[in-house]
Design a protein around this motif. Sequence first.
Motif, mmCIF file in Angstrom:
data_model
loop_
_atom_site.group_PDB
_atom_site.id
_atom_site.type_symbol
_atom_site.label_atom_id
_atom_site.label_comp_id
_atom_site.label_asym_id
_atom_site.label_seq_id
_atom_site.Cartn_x
_atom_site.Cartn_y
_atom_site.Cartn_z
ATOM 1 N N VAL A 277 0.838 -1.201 0.000
ATOM 2 C CA VAL A 277 0.000 0.000 0.000
ATOM 3 C C VAL A 277 0.876 1.255 0.000
ATOM 4 O O VAL A 277 0.601 2.216 -0.729
ATOM 5 N N ALA A 278 1.934 1.259 0.809
ATOM 6 C CA ALA A 278 2.827 2.419 0.880
ATOM 7 C C ALA A 278 3.437 2.711 -0.488
ATOM 8 O O ALA A 278 3.522 3.871 -0.900
ATOM 9 N N LYS A 279 3.856 1.668 -1.213
ATOM 10 C CA LYS A 279 4.417 1.865 -2.556
ATOM 11 C C LYS A 279 3.385 2.468 -3.500
ATOM 12 O O LYS A 279 3.691 3.371 -4.273
ATOM 13 N N GLN A 280 2.145 1.979 -3.417
ATOM 14 C CA GLN A 280 1.090 2.519 -4.272
ATOM 15 C C GLN A 280 0.819 3.984 -3.950
ATOM 16 O O GLN A 280 0.662 4.809 -4.856
ATOM 17 N N MET A 281 0.734 4.301 -2.663
ATOM 18 C CA MET A 281 0.469 5.681 -2.258
ATOM 19 C C MET A 281 1.606 6.602 -2.683
ATOM 20 O O MET A 281 1.376 7.744 -3.069
ATOM 21 N N LEU A 282 2.817 6.109 -2.615
ATOM 22 C CA LEU A 282 3.971 6.907 -3.032
ATOM 23 C C LEU A 282 3.902 7.231 -4.524
ATOM 24 O O LEU A 282 4.360 8.283 -4.950
ATOM 25 N N GLU A 283 3.289 6.367 -5.291
ATOM 26 C CA GLU A 283 3.105 6.625 -6.718
ATOM 27 C C GLU A 283 1.942 7.583 -6.973
ATOM 28 O O GLU A 283 2.000 8.412 -7.872
ATOM 29 N N LEU A 284 0.857 7.467 -6.185
ATOM 30 C CA LEU A 284 -0.360 8.232 -6.428
ATOM 31 C C LEU A 284 -0.357 9.641 -5.831
ATOM 32 O O LEU A 284 -0.915 10.566 -6.425
ATOM 33 N N LEU A 285 0.215 9.804 -4.649
ATOM 34 C CA LEU A 285 0.122 11.088 -3.956
ATOM 35 C C LEU A 285 0.746 12.266 -4.699
ATOM 36 O O LEU A 285 0.173 13.359 -4.687
ATOM 37 N N PRO A 286 1.893 12.118 -5.339
ATOM 38 C CA PRO A 286 2.437 13.284 -6.057
ATOM 39 C C PRO A 286 1.466 13.852 -7.095
ATOM 40 O O PRO A 286 1.349 15.061 -7.236
ATOM 41 N N THR A 287 0.743 12.982 -7.788
ATOM 42 C CA THR A 287 -0.240 13.449 -8.772
ATOM 43 C C THR A 287 -1.387 14.161 -8.079
ATOM 44 O O THR A 287 -1.848 15.220 -8.532
ATOM 45 N N LYS A 288 -1.844 13.607 -6.969
ATOM 46 C CA LYS A 288 -2.926 14.235 -6.211
ATOM 47 C C LYS A 288 -2.501 15.622 -5.717
ATOM 48 O O LYS A 288 -3.253 16.591 -5.833
ATOM 49 N N ILE A 289 -1.296 15.722 -5.206
ATOM 50 C CA ILE A 289 -0.772 16.995 -4.700
ATOM 51 C C ILE A 289 -0.671 18.017 -5.831
ATOM 52 O O ILE A 289 -1.016 19.181 -5.680
ATOM 53 N N GLU A 290 -0.200 17.557 -6.979
ATOM 54 C CA GLU A 290 -0.048 18.429 -8.139
ATOM 55 C C GLU A 290 -1.395 19.026 -8.566
ATOM 56 O O GLU A 290 -1.472 20.167 -9.015
ATOM 57 N N ARG A 291 -2.463 18.259 -8.403
ATOM 58 C CA ARG A 291 -3.795 18.706 -8.807
ATOM 59 C C ARG A 291 -4.448 19.632 -7.785
ATOM 60 O O ARG A 291 -5.466 20.251 -8.093
#
Length: 129
Positions: A114-128
């Motif tokens: 889960v941590a690996k997945q979140m590390l991939e997803l969060l930067p995009t969420k933050i950017e938006r």
Amino acid sequence: AESGGKGLSDKKKLELVEKSVHHLDLFVSSFRWLHGTATTDEDKEEQRRSIKESEESGVLEWFLSAQFLKARLLGKIETVPFQRSSCEMYRWLVEFAEHRLPAGSESFRAEFSVAKQMLELLPTKIERM
């Protein structure tokens, strides 16, 4: 999270997250060699022993679960600073698991995924945001 038909206010959520993270920080800080960085060869050896003993006793899972819970809680607040903090915590967890867990370790396997997945997803969420 509803209480008596009313949702929690953003202010109350923030307060609960901050208090929870503070108490988790206190818990985590008690594991000196698990979260610290050893610099001397002697300290590095003590750190390796501590990690192995912690895994064998189940304490390593408590430590990593507390760190994982901090990352999840920080991610519950929809502001850029909290999302960045959450992302950094997930990054720390992934690096810890990749570099400091013994090979073949069963501790933290599901949370690591889960941590690996979140590390991939969060930067995009933050950017938006």
